[in-house]
Design an enzyme around this catalytic site. Structure first.
Site, mmCIF file in Angstrom:
data_model
loop_
_atom_site.group_PDB
_atom_site.id
_atom_site.type_symbol
_atom_site.label_atom_id
_atom_site.label_comp_id
_atom_site.label_asym_id
_atom_site.label_seq_id
_atom_site.Cartn_x
_atom_site.Cartn_y
_atom_site.Cartn_z
ATOM 1 N N LYS A 1 -14.263 39.590 16.475
ATOM 2 C CA LYS A 1 -14.836 38.344 15.956
ATOM 3 C C LYS A 1 -15.269 37.410 17.083
ATOM 4 O O LYS A 1 -16.243 36.680 16.948
ATOM 5 C CB LYS A 1 -13.808 37.642 15.061
ATOM 6 C CG LYS A 1 -13.450 38.410 13.804
ATOM 7 C CD LYS A 1 -12.456 37.643 12.941
ATOM 8 C CE LYS A 1 -11.111 37.475 13.611
ATOM 9 N NZ LYS A 1 -10.426 38.750 13.907
ATOM 10 N N GLY B 1 -6.449 36.440 19.931
ATOM 11 C CA GLY B 1 -7.059 36.631 21.239
ATOM 12 C C GLY B 1 -8.494 37.066 21.079
ATOM 13 O O GLY B 1 -8.775 38.232 20.798
ATOM 14 N N HIS B 2 -9.419 36.125 21.200
ATOM 15 C CA HIS B 2 -10.833 36.439 21.042
ATOM 16 C C HIS B 2 -11.452 36.685 22.417
ATOM 17 O O HIS B 2 -11.504 35.789 23.251
ATOM 18 C CB HIS B 2 -11.554 35.307 20.315
ATOM 19 C CG HIS B 2 -11.160 35.212 18.871
ATOM 20 N ND1 HIS B 2 -11.603 34.219 18.022
ATOM 21 C CD2 HIS B 2 -10.359 35.999 18.118
ATOM 22 C CE1 HIS B 2 -11.093 34.403 16.813
ATOM 23 N NE2 HIS B 2 -10.336 35.477 16.858
ATOM 24 N N GLN C 1 -7.201 36.544 13.301
ATOM 25 C CA GLN C 1 -6.596 37.715 12.661
ATOM 26 C C GLN C 1 -7.602 38.396 11.708
ATOM 27 O O GLN C 1 -8.791 38.358 11.946
ATOM 28 C CB GLN C 1 -5.291 37.343 11.945
ATOM 29 C CG GLN C 1 -4.147 37.016 12.872
ATOM 30 C CD GLN C 1 -4.092 35.557 13.263
ATOM 31 O OE1 GLN C 1 -4.398 34.666 12.494
ATOM 32 N NE2 GLN C 1 -3.687 35.293 14.482
ATOM 33 N N ASP D 1 -8.427 41.862 15.392
ATOM 34 C CA ASP D 1 -8.971 42.550 16.578
ATOM 35 C C ASP D 1 -10.287 43.257 16.285
ATOM 36 O O ASP D 1 -10.634 44.235 16.945
ATOM 37 C CB ASP D 1 -7.956 43.576 17.130
ATOM 38 C CG ASP D 1 -6.600 42.965 17.391
ATOM 39 O OD1 ASP D 1 -6.549 41.912 18.047
ATOM 40 O OD2 ASP D 1 -5.594 43.550 16.932
ATOM 41 N N GLU D 2 -11.050 42.743 15.333
ATOM 42 C CA GLU D 2 -12.307 43.405 14.959
ATOM 43 C C GLU D 2 -13.464 43.066 15.897
ATOM 44 O O GLU D 2 -14.533 43.672 15.796
ATOM 45 C CB GLU D 2 -12.721 43.018 13.523
ATOM 46 C CG GLU D 2 -11.730 43.385 12.455
ATOM 47 C CD GLU D 2 -10.788 42.241 12.091
ATOM 48 O OE1 GLU D 2 -10.085 42.342 11.083
ATOM 49 O OE2 GLU D 2 -10.768 41.228 12.852
#
Length: 430
Positions: free
Chosen positions: A16, A40-41, A225, A13-14
């Protein structure tokens, strides 16, 4: 030409998806190399939010080739939902822009059922999986009983493998998990329909990527991830079921390691994680709630609230070392506006001693407390800033201190959720 790998440096969740979306503008091929639909992007284009789960973020640009590599486990039901939604919203109008590896493994309905019931059965030892069947699908892959997309296209092979697998899975579901058995005919019939629809996308993606490299095209490898969820090197057992490191880009797409030119790590300006497991800098106070609300910290796939905490330089340094990161994209810097002072974890305290790296013992994780350094914050809205030099001096001081602590340069900064709300300090694609 350049071949760039993008990986997360925290617990996922960074941001990406946004970074890949920005870099995709100058990439020719975008490859997803591991994970499944638990990722989830999120990309915001104008006022429109698009959440991608299995298809690479590059699909939002026209004229790009997007590859789902052999290292990904694919849920065809949700993949088709994703395709249909993209097409309805005006994206992905050219079917030739998506290629799926014939070697990628399928997430079957029994994988999802096992995932949910087994995690519930663990009680207090629950991992907190998304229930998407990712783990059980990777288990079957390693056990050499998995069903690959190439198997699905061959009706005889698919029938044989599904029959054998269901005999075992139904016994496990019934006798151990206390769940209902899964009907063979219903799965078989629905997957025959899937087979007809998926076949046009399926190919030898490793050969395609090799040809793209020979043509001198720019290739972007997209991970899911984050490093701390890596099944080998993360906070085991509270991890995902695949390798999330940059090295997996080669294994999960079918290329040699010498083809990688640059590795970009993505980290939030603070830290979050979803589900159970260690989180030394977690904030369970008003500051943590402020970060959650202002940063909209809810899972893009599950909607679960994310745990929030201060930036952890210990895990960032560890992630940078094991990925050989060349540069860092720092996201959600804007969320820290209004917090003063800001804290950064520079070490862990364990039984009176300072730890400069992460422990691997579960009990040690629980007994570690963060050692903080305070940095002066800022109050300005920075979301409209396009140039690094226009940032508040205290925001630049924060970035510089992070660079010092992680011994790596920050090459991109995200200052808002929209596509254009980013500061590119260094051009990565030639």
């Amino acid at each position: 030409m350049a071949n760039i790998v993008v990986v997360g440096l925290q617990w996922g969740d960074e941001g990406k998806g946004k970074i890949v979306d920005i870099l995709s503008e100058k990439a020719d091929v975008i490859v997803r190399f591991q994970g499944g639909p638990n990722a989830g992007h999120t990309v915001v284009i104008g006022n429109e939010k698009v959440i991608l789960h299995q298809i690479p973020s590059g699909i939002l640009h026209t004229g790009k080739k997007c590859v789902i590599g052999n290292g990904v486990v694919v849920d065809l039901e949700t993949l088709f939902q994703e395709i249909d939604e993209l097409k309805q919203r005006g994206f992905f109008q050219d079917d030739t822009s998506l290629l799926i590896s014939e070697q990628s493994h399928l997430i079957m309905p029994y994988h999802k059922t096992i995932d949910v019931y087994r995690d519930q059965k663990r009680g207090k030892r629950r991992i907190g999986t998304t229930g998407r069947g990712i783990g059980p699908a990777y288990e079957d892959k390693v056990a050499r009983v998995g069903i690959r997309i190439g198997d699905l296209i061959d009706e005889e092979i698919f029938h044989q493998k599904l029959k054998i697998n269901l005999e075992e899975k139904n016994w496990y579901l019934r006798e151990y998990l206390g769940a209902d058995e899964i009907d063979f005919d219903s799965i078989y019939d629905s997957y025959q329909d899937y087979s007809k629809r998926i076949s046009s996308y399926v190919t030898n993606t490793s050969a395609f990527i090799q040809d793209s490299i020979q043509r001198g095209e720019n290739i972007l490898f997209e991970g899911a991830q984050g490093c701390m969820l890596d099944v080998d090197h993360g906070t085991y057992p509270y991890v995902t079921s695949s390798n999330t490191l940059a090295s997996q880009a080669c294994t999960g797409s079918g290329i040699g390691v010498h083809h990688i030119d640059y590795i970009l790590g993505v980290a939030k300006a603070y830290t979050t994680r979803v589900g159970g497991g260690p989180f030394p800098t977690e904030l369970k106070d008003n500051v943590g709630e402020y970060l959650r609300k202002k940063g909209a910290e809810f899972g893009a796939t599950t909607g679960r609230p994310r745990r929030c905490g201060w930036f952890d330089a210990v895990i960032a340094r560890y992630a940078i070392d094991i990925n050989t990161i060349n540069g860092v994209a720092l996201t959600k810097l804007d969320v820290l506006s209004g917090i003063d002072p800001i804290k950064v974890c520079i070490a862990y305290k364990y039984k009176g001693q300072d730890l400069k790296t992460i422990p691997f013992n579960e009990k040690m994780w629980k007994e570690c407390t963060p050692v903080y350094e305070e940095i002066k914050g800022w109050h300005e809205d920075i979301s409209s800033i396009k140039e690094y030099n226009d940032l508040p001096s205290t925001a630049k001081d924060y970035i510089k201190r992070i660079e010092e602590l992680i011994n790596t340069e920050v090459v991109m900064i995200s200052v808002g959720e929209r596509r254009k709300e980013a500061i590119c300090i260094k051009e990565l694609f030639s």
